[in-house]
Design a protein around this motif. Structure first.
Motif, PDB file in Angstrom:
ATOM      1  N   TRP A 103       0.510   5.157  -2.563  1.00  0.00           N
ATOM      2  CA  TRP A 103       0.251   6.508  -2.058  1.00  0.00           C
ATOM      3  C   TRP A 103       1.130   7.523  -2.780  1.00  0.00           C
ATOM      4  N   LEU A 129      -5.451   7.218  -3.246  1.00  0.00           N
ATOM      5  CA  LEU A 129      -5.658   6.087  -2.350  1.00  0.00           C
ATOM      6  C   LEU A 129      -6.321   4.933  -3.092  1.00  0.00           C
ATOM      7  N   HIS A 130      -6.095   3.724  -2.613  1.00  0.00           N
ATOM      8  CA  HIS A 130      -6.741   2.540  -3.172  1.00  0.00           C
ATOM      9  C   HIS A 130      -8.238   2.577  -2.901  1.00  0.00           C
ATOM     10  N   GLY A 131      -8.608   2.901  -1.692  1.00  0.00           N
ATOM     11  CA  GLY A 131     -10.008   3.052  -1.336  1.00  0.00           C
ATOM     12  C   GLY A 131     -10.663   1.822  -0.737  1.00  0.00           C
ATOM     13  N   ASN A 132     -10.148   0.636  -1.039  1.00  0.00           N
ATOM     14  CA  ASN A 132     -10.716  -0.602  -0.488  1.00  0.00           C
ATOM     15  C   ASN A 132      -9.596  -1.593  -0.208  1.00  0.00           C
ATOM     16  N   PHE A 133      -8.512  -1.097   0.360  1.00  0.00           N
ATOM     17  CA  PHE A 133      -7.306  -1.908   0.522  1.00  0.00           C
ATOM     18  C   PHE A 133      -7.425  -2.847   1.699  1.00  0.00           C
ATOM     19  N   TYR A 144      -6.988   7.021   6.156  1.00  0.00           N
ATOM     20  CA  TYR A 144      -8.261   6.493   5.658  1.00  0.00           C
ATOM     21  C   TYR A 144      -8.031   5.186   4.908  1.00  0.00           C
ATOM     22  N   ASP A 145      -7.030   5.137   4.063  1.00  0.00           N
ATOM     23  CA  ASP A 145      -6.771   3.942   3.258  1.00  0.00           C
ATOM     24  C   ASP A 145      -6.342   2.767   4.123  1.00  0.00           C
ATOM     25  N   VAL A 200       0.827  -1.207   0.000  1.00  0.00           N
ATOM     26  CA  VAL A 200       0.000   0.000   0.000  1.00  0.00           C
ATOM     27  C   VAL A 200       0.862   1.257   0.000  1.00  0.00           C
ATOM     28  N   PRO A 210      -9.130  -1.419  -7.013  1.00  0.00           N
ATOM     29  CA  PRO A 210      -9.226  -0.159  -6.272  1.00  0.00           C
ATOM     30  C   PRO A 210     -10.599   0.495  -6.433  1.00  0.00           C
ATOM     31  N   ARG A 263      -3.568   9.015   4.082  1.00  0.00           N
ATOM     32  CA  ARG A 263      -3.193   7.607   4.176  1.00  0.00           C
ATOM     33  C   ARG A 263      -3.952   6.872   5.276  1.00  0.00           C
TER      34      ARG A 263
END
Length: 291
Positions: A130, A185-189, A216-217, A126, A207, A214
């Protein structure tokens, strides 16, 4: 092209019958466009898209992903193209909601590793994602996405969740008052979104990109393997230690990570309960109560 969409996808997108009905045609058009030999549908698959294993004209392997407009496949494409294979699967081609992707080892995710090793590899993956977002991007912000989620949480009717919802909304208000950074951000990592690959050991997939901080991710990763934590007598303390360990290893503020972990766990739990996935929802809310 005749095939049965995975049951999980049909159940999740039952309201999108028109798209599901057009799915065989969409797959056939993508296969014809790129001259693909379709091997098989990946099952059980996900809740928001269909993935098929395919061969390209030169014999090389790839994965074909077809998603409805509601899944924002163009935003996924934009994020993956911006990363250009750095920490995530590479886009080989795209067209009208279909993505032709580098094939990874779909059966081997970080969840196959012992927990400590999985978290270490997840953190390393991850971190690569970023980066600064592209200029004039179309990604929403963390504040925008969570504002919609907060509205749904306020409308959630089960009284037993009221105190957790109130705490999560208060945390979200405090966190969005100031964002220390605006990164892609990936959003669903989480561990299940990191798969074994050939050109590098691990790469992220799936993603739901946005821009923000960061913490949040990282918050979704904190909740990974929640069923294992729930099953132990020391689950609550283990969850809090995980927050601190991940925050320290990636130089993220502990309290901001704790706050986003709380919000995302409660949001996920209430959404699952509203959709009838009671066990999933109850686990997420129990985890949230430990924070």
């Amino acid at each position: 092209m005749a095939f049965e969409p995975p049951r999980r996808l049909v159940q999740a997108l039952g309201e999108s019958e028109d798209w599901l009905g057009q799915l065989p045609k969409a797959v056939q058009e993508a296969a014809d466009r790129w001259e693909l030999d379709v091997e098989r549908v990946v099952a059980p698959g996900g809740r928001s898209s269909l993935v098929l294993l395919v061969r390209r004209p030169d014999g090389s392997s790839a994965a074909l992903k077809v998603a409805p407009p509601s899944a924002s496949p163009e935003l996924e494409r934009a994020a993956l193209e911006h990363w250009d294979g750095w920490g995530a699967a590479r886009v080989l081609a795209s067209w009208d909601g279909a993505l032709l992707l580098e094939r990874l080892h779909l059966e081997v995710s970080l969840r196959s590793l012992p927990e400590a090793k999985a978290l270490l590899e997840a953190a390393g993956t991850v971190r690569r994602l970023w980066v600064e977002p592209p200029a004039e991007h179309g990604f929403e912000t963390v504040a925008e996405r969570t504002a919609r989620q907060a509205d749904a949480m306020r409308a959630f009717a089960e009284p037993g969740a009221a105190s957790l919802i109130s705490a999560a909304l208060a945390a979200r208000d405090e966190l969005t008052a100031f964002s220390p950074e605006l990164l892609l951000l990936h959003g669903n990592f989480r561990q299940g979104k990191v798969l074994a690959a050939d050109r590098t050991p691990w790469l992220a997939v799936g993603p739901e990109p946005l821009v923000g901080e960061r913490a949040y991710d990282l918050a979704r990763l904190v909740r990974d393997r929640v069923e294992d934590l729930i099953a132990t007598a020391a689950g609550a303390s283990a969850a809090r230690r995980r927050v601190n360990k991940l925050a320290d290893s990636l130089e993220v503020n502990r309290e901001r990570l704790r706050g986003w972990t709380l919000f995302r766990a409660v949001e996920s739990g209430t959404r699952a309960l509203a959709a009838g996935r009671r066990r999933e929802g109850e686990l997420a809310l129990e985890f949230a109560g430990w924070l």
